[in-house]
Design a protein around this motif. Structure first.
Motif, PDB file in Angstrom:
ATOM      1  N   THR A  38      -4.469  76.469  35.543  1.00 28.94           N
ATOM      2  CA  THR A  38      -5.449  77.379  36.118  1.00 28.94           C
ATOM      3  C   THR A  38      -6.753  76.613  36.310  1.00 28.94           C
ATOM      4  O   THR A  38      -6.887  75.473  35.857  1.00 28.94           O
ATOM      5  N   ALA A  39      -7.705  77.251  36.953  1.00 27.73           N
ATOM      6  CA  ALA A  39      -9.010  76.620  37.139  1.00 27.73           C
ATOM      7  C   ALA A  39      -9.652  76.327  35.785  1.00 27.73           C
ATOM      8  O   ALA A  39     -10.319  75.307  35.614  1.00 27.73           O
ATOM      9  N   LYS A  40      -9.452  77.184  34.801  1.00 25.63           N
ATOM     10  CA  LYS A  40     -10.048  76.975  33.480  1.00 25.63           C
ATOM     11  C   LYS A  40      -9.404  75.804  32.744  1.00 25.63           C
ATOM     12  O   LYS A  40     -10.062  75.111  31.973  1.00 25.63           O
ATOM     13  N   VAL A  41      -8.125  75.557  32.985  1.00 27.29           N
ATOM     14  CA  VAL A  41      -7.458  74.387  32.399  1.00 27.29           C
ATOM     15  C   VAL A  41      -8.003  73.127  33.060  1.00 27.29           C
ATOM     16  O   VAL A  41      -8.232  72.112  32.393  1.00 27.29           O
ATOM     17  N   ASP A  42      -8.230  73.179  34.363  1.00 24.39           N
ATOM     18  CA  ASP A  42      -8.824  72.032  35.066  1.00 24.39           C
ATOM     19  C   ASP A  42     -10.206  71.719  34.513  1.00 24.39           C
ATOM     20  O   ASP A  42     -10.564  70.555  34.331  1.00 24.39           O
ATOM     21  N   VAL A  43     -10.998  72.737  34.247  1.00 21.43           N
ATOM     22  CA  VAL A  43     -12.338  72.540  33.685  1.00 21.43           C
ATOM     23  C   VAL A  43     -12.219  71.910  32.303  1.00 21.43           C
ATOM     24  O   VAL A  43     -12.965  70.988  31.971  1.00 21.43           O
ATOM     25  N   TYR A  44     -11.282  72.383  31.510  1.00 22.09           N
ATOM     26  CA  TYR A  44     -11.062  71.811  30.183  1.00 22.09           C
ATOM     27  C   TYR A  44     -10.726  70.323  30.309  1.00 22.09           C
ATOM     28  O   TYR A  44     -11.305  69.477  29.622  1.00 22.09           O
ATOM     29  N   SER A  45      -9.823  70.002  31.191  1.00 20.23           N
ATOM     30  CA  SER A  45      -9.421  68.607  31.387  1.00 20.23           C
ATOM     31  C   SER A  45     -10.598  67.752  31.837  1.00 20.23           C
ATOM     32  O   SER A  45     -10.753  66.610  31.399  1.00 20.23           O
ATOM     33  N   TYR A  46     -11.435  68.279  32.695  1.00 18.79           N
ATOM     34  CA  TYR A  46     -12.612  67.546  33.149  1.00 18.79           C
ATOM     35  C   TYR A  46     -13.544  67.271  31.966  1.00 18.79           C
ATOM     36  O   TYR A  46     -14.084  66.178  31.840  1.00 18.79           O
ATOM     37  N   GLY A  47     -13.708  68.245  31.108  1.00 19.70           N
ATOM     38  CA  GLY A  47     -14.537  68.051  29.917  1.00 19.70           C
ATOM     39  C   GLY A  47     -14.000  66.946  29.031  1.00 19.70           C
ATOM     40  O   GLY A  47     -14.762  66.124  28.507  1.00 19.70           O
ATOM     41  N   ILE A  48     -12.686  66.896  28.878  1.00 24.79           N
ATOM     42  CA  ILE A  48     -12.070  65.840  28.075  1.00 24.79           C
ATOM     43  C   ILE A  48     -12.305  64.485  28.723  1.00 24.79           C
ATOM     44  O   ILE A  48     -12.639  63.503  28.044  1.00 24.79           O
ATOM     45  N   VAL A  49     -12.173  64.407  30.038  1.00 33.06           N
ATOM     46  CA  VAL A  49     -12.412  63.140  30.737  1.00 33.06           C
ATOM     47  C   VAL A  49     -13.860  62.694  30.542  1.00 33.06           C
ATOM     48  O   VAL A  49     -14.128  61.518  30.286  1.00 33.06           O
ATOM     49  N   LEU A  50     -14.814  63.624  30.633  1.00 35.71           N
ATOM     50  CA  LEU A  50     -16.212  63.268  30.398  1.00 35.71           C
ATOM     51  C   LEU A  50     -16.407  62.702  28.993  1.00 35.71           C
ATOM     52  O   LEU A  50     -17.085  61.691  28.810  1.00 35.71           O
ATOM     53  N   LEU A  51     -15.811  63.354  28.005  1.00 35.17           N
ATOM     54  CA  LEU A  51     -15.942  62.872  26.629  1.00 35.17           C
ATOM     55  C   LEU A  51     -15.299  61.495  26.457  1.00 35.17           C
ATOM     56  O   LEU A  51     -15.832  60.635  25.753  1.00 35.17           O
TER      57      LEU A  51
END
Length: 118
Positions: A4-17
């Motif tokens: 979902t879009a919220k899973v994509d946002v979560y993944s983006y946050g992990i990539v940033l970290l």
């Protein structure tokens, strides 16, 4: 877990970290392939623990930033990247920002004439 879009946002946050810390979601120093939301909690917990309330910004940033950067970074930009990333990886999916909101956070983080491009 459905994509979902919220899973994509979560993944983006992990990539940033991962970019800021140089660590894998499992908390190691080297990136690994794969991983799910549960494995990513080690990295997010580690960053949250260091960014605890009351610790001066410069102190926790030095603790989490990838040592390969050898101090060559802007503290304010790192602070914004980490704050944005931590919002993206909120436990409650509904508390996570949309990708449009993430873009706004990164483009307009305080000084209108400066931008963070990731």
């Amino acid at each position: 877990m459905p994509v979902t879009a919220k899973v994509d946002v979560y993944s983006y946050g992990i990539v940033l970290l991962e970019l800021v810390t140089g660590r894998s979601p499992m908390g190691g120093l080297e990136n690994t392939e794969g991983g799910d939301e549960n494995e990513s909690k080690r990295l997010t917990s580690w960053v949250r623990e260091r960014k605890r309330t009351g610790v001066p910004m410069g102190t926790w940033i030095k603790e989490i930033v990838d040592p390969r950067l050898t101090g060559e970074f802007d503290n304010r930009k790192i602070e914004v990247l980490v704050a944005t990333a931590l919002q993206c990886v909120e436990e409650d999916r509904d508390a996570r920002p949309t990708m449009s909101q993430v873009v706004e956070m990164l483009l307009h983080y305080g000084d209108e004439d400066e931008m963070i491009l990731v």
